[in-house]
Design a protein around this motif. Structure first.
Motif, PDB file in Angstrom:
ATOM      1  N   ALA A 150      -4.363   7.356  -6.948  1.00  0.00           N
ATOM      2  CA  ALA A 150      -3.425   6.235  -6.911  1.00  0.00           C
ATOM      3  C   ALA A 150      -2.317   6.485  -5.891  1.00  0.00           C
ATOM      4  O   ALA A 150      -1.955   5.593  -5.118  1.00  0.00           O
ATOM      5  CB  ALA A 150      -2.846   5.993  -8.301  1.00  0.00           C
ATOM      6  N   LYS A 151      -1.799   7.700  -5.880  1.00  0.00           N
ATOM      7  CA  LYS A 151      -0.723   8.034  -4.937  1.00  0.00           C
ATOM      8  C   LYS A 151      -1.206   7.896  -3.495  1.00  0.00           C
ATOM      9  O   LYS A 151      -0.534   7.292  -2.661  1.00  0.00           O
ATOM     10  CB  LYS A 151      -0.226   9.460  -5.196  1.00  0.00           C
ATOM     11  CG  LYS A 151       0.839   9.906  -4.228  1.00  0.00           C
ATOM     12  CD  LYS A 151       1.251  11.336  -4.476  1.00  0.00           C
ATOM     13  CE  LYS A 151       2.267  11.753  -3.419  1.00  0.00           C
ATOM     14  NZ  LYS A 151       2.500  13.188  -3.444  1.00  0.00           N
ATOM     15  N   ASN A 152      -2.375   8.443  -3.192  1.00  0.00           N
ATOM     16  CA  ASN A 152      -2.885   8.412  -1.822  1.00  0.00           C
ATOM     17  C   ASN A 152      -3.350   7.036  -1.379  1.00  0.00           C
ATOM     18  O   ASN A 152      -3.486   6.780  -0.186  1.00  0.00           O
ATOM     19  CB  ASN A 152      -3.994   9.445  -1.650  1.00  0.00           C
ATOM     20  CG  ASN A 152      -3.426  10.830  -1.482  1.00  0.00           C
ATOM     21  OD1 ASN A 152      -2.958  11.180  -0.405  1.00  0.00           O
ATOM     22  ND2 ASN A 152      -3.412  11.601  -2.553  1.00  0.00           N
ATOM     23  N   LEU A 153      -3.592   6.162  -2.333  1.00  0.00           N
ATOM     24  CA  LEU A 153      -4.006   4.792  -1.993  1.00  0.00           C
ATOM     25  C   LEU A 153      -2.860   3.796  -2.175  1.00  0.00           C
ATOM     26  O   LEU A 153      -3.063   2.586  -2.047  1.00  0.00           O
ATOM     27  CB  LEU A 153      -5.214   4.392  -2.844  1.00  0.00           C
ATOM     28  CG  LEU A 153      -6.492   5.143  -2.464  1.00  0.00           C
ATOM     29  CD1 LEU A 153      -7.582   4.940  -3.510  1.00  0.00           C
ATOM     30  CD2 LEU A 153      -6.972   4.710  -1.079  1.00  0.00           C
ATOM     31  N   ASN A 154      -1.664   4.307  -2.462  1.00  0.00           N
ATOM     32  CA  ASN A 154      -0.497   3.444  -2.678  1.00  0.00           C
ATOM     33  C   ASN A 154      -0.801   2.344  -3.688  1.00  0.00           C
ATOM     34  O   ASN A 154      -0.466   1.186  -3.486  1.00  0.00           O
ATOM     35  CB  ASN A 154      -0.024   2.819  -1.361  1.00  0.00           C
ATOM     36  CG  ASN A 154       0.348   3.857  -0.336  1.00  0.00           C
ATOM     37  OD1 ASN A 154       0.921   4.887  -0.660  1.00  0.00           O
ATOM     38  ND2 ASN A 154      -0.004   3.609   0.911  1.00  0.00           N
TER      39      ASN A 154
END
Length: 178
Positions: free
Chosen positions: A150-154
């Motif tokens: 989730a973090k890396n895909l915003n």
């Protein structure tokens, strides 16, 4: 016509979990919904799945793709495939990022994940919106891996307390609908 695709996980089937409920909810909103039986799903294979889905005639353009567990990983694999057009919304339920520790029969997942990892830039470019749902106590797919994705895909991550693997105990799944 608006279309949606719902992908089950390993050893799953189209009529299990919350899939029939979500299908009915989407159909109430005038979506044409496809919930296929994924081929050879005991040992998910990204290439087999991508070929099956992308050669099906299903229209992915600007539509919804929802996946559970290895089906959620397949949503990411699908978006990395150059044949896949840009979708409207990708929802990953109980996703994880990479091979799990070999303390069980996890060899069945060795062809699910891309060798070089996920290409986050490509995935972001191929979806207008992405979202993750994960249980705080998932016994199969570590929450930390969903957080990483989730973090890396915003993308937003909704964490469900006491949700286990967000499967059979959820014949309805209103958190997903929201």
């Amino acid at each position: 016509m608006k279309q949606a695709l719902i992908l089950h996980g390993t050893d799953g089937k189209p009529d299990s979990n919350w899939f029939p409920w979500l299908k009915a909810e989407l159909e109430e909103c005038d979506y044409e919904v496809w919930v296929p039986l994924l081929p050879d799903n005991h040992a998910p294979n990204r290439q087999t799945y991508n070929d099956f889905l992308l050669n099906s005639g299903h229209d992915f353009t600007d539509n919804i793709v929802v996946g559970h567990s290895s089906g959620a990983v397949e949503v990411l694999n699908l978006l990395m495939d150059e044949r896949c057009p840009k979708i409207g919304l990708g929802v990953m339920v109980s996703a994880w990022d990479h091979m799990l520790p070999d303390d069980g029969d996890y060899k069945q997942f060795e062809k699910l994940f891309p060798e070089s990892g996920f290409n986050f830039d490509t995935i972001r470019q191929k979806a207008s919106k992405l979202a993750f749902l994960h249980s705080a106590d998932d016994p199969h797919c570590p929450l930390e891996q969903a957080e990483y994705l989730a973090k890396n895909l915003n993308a937003p991550l909704t964490i469900i307390q006491n949700g286990d693997h967000l499967g059979d105990q959820f014949p309805q799944f209103p958190q997903l609908w929201r």
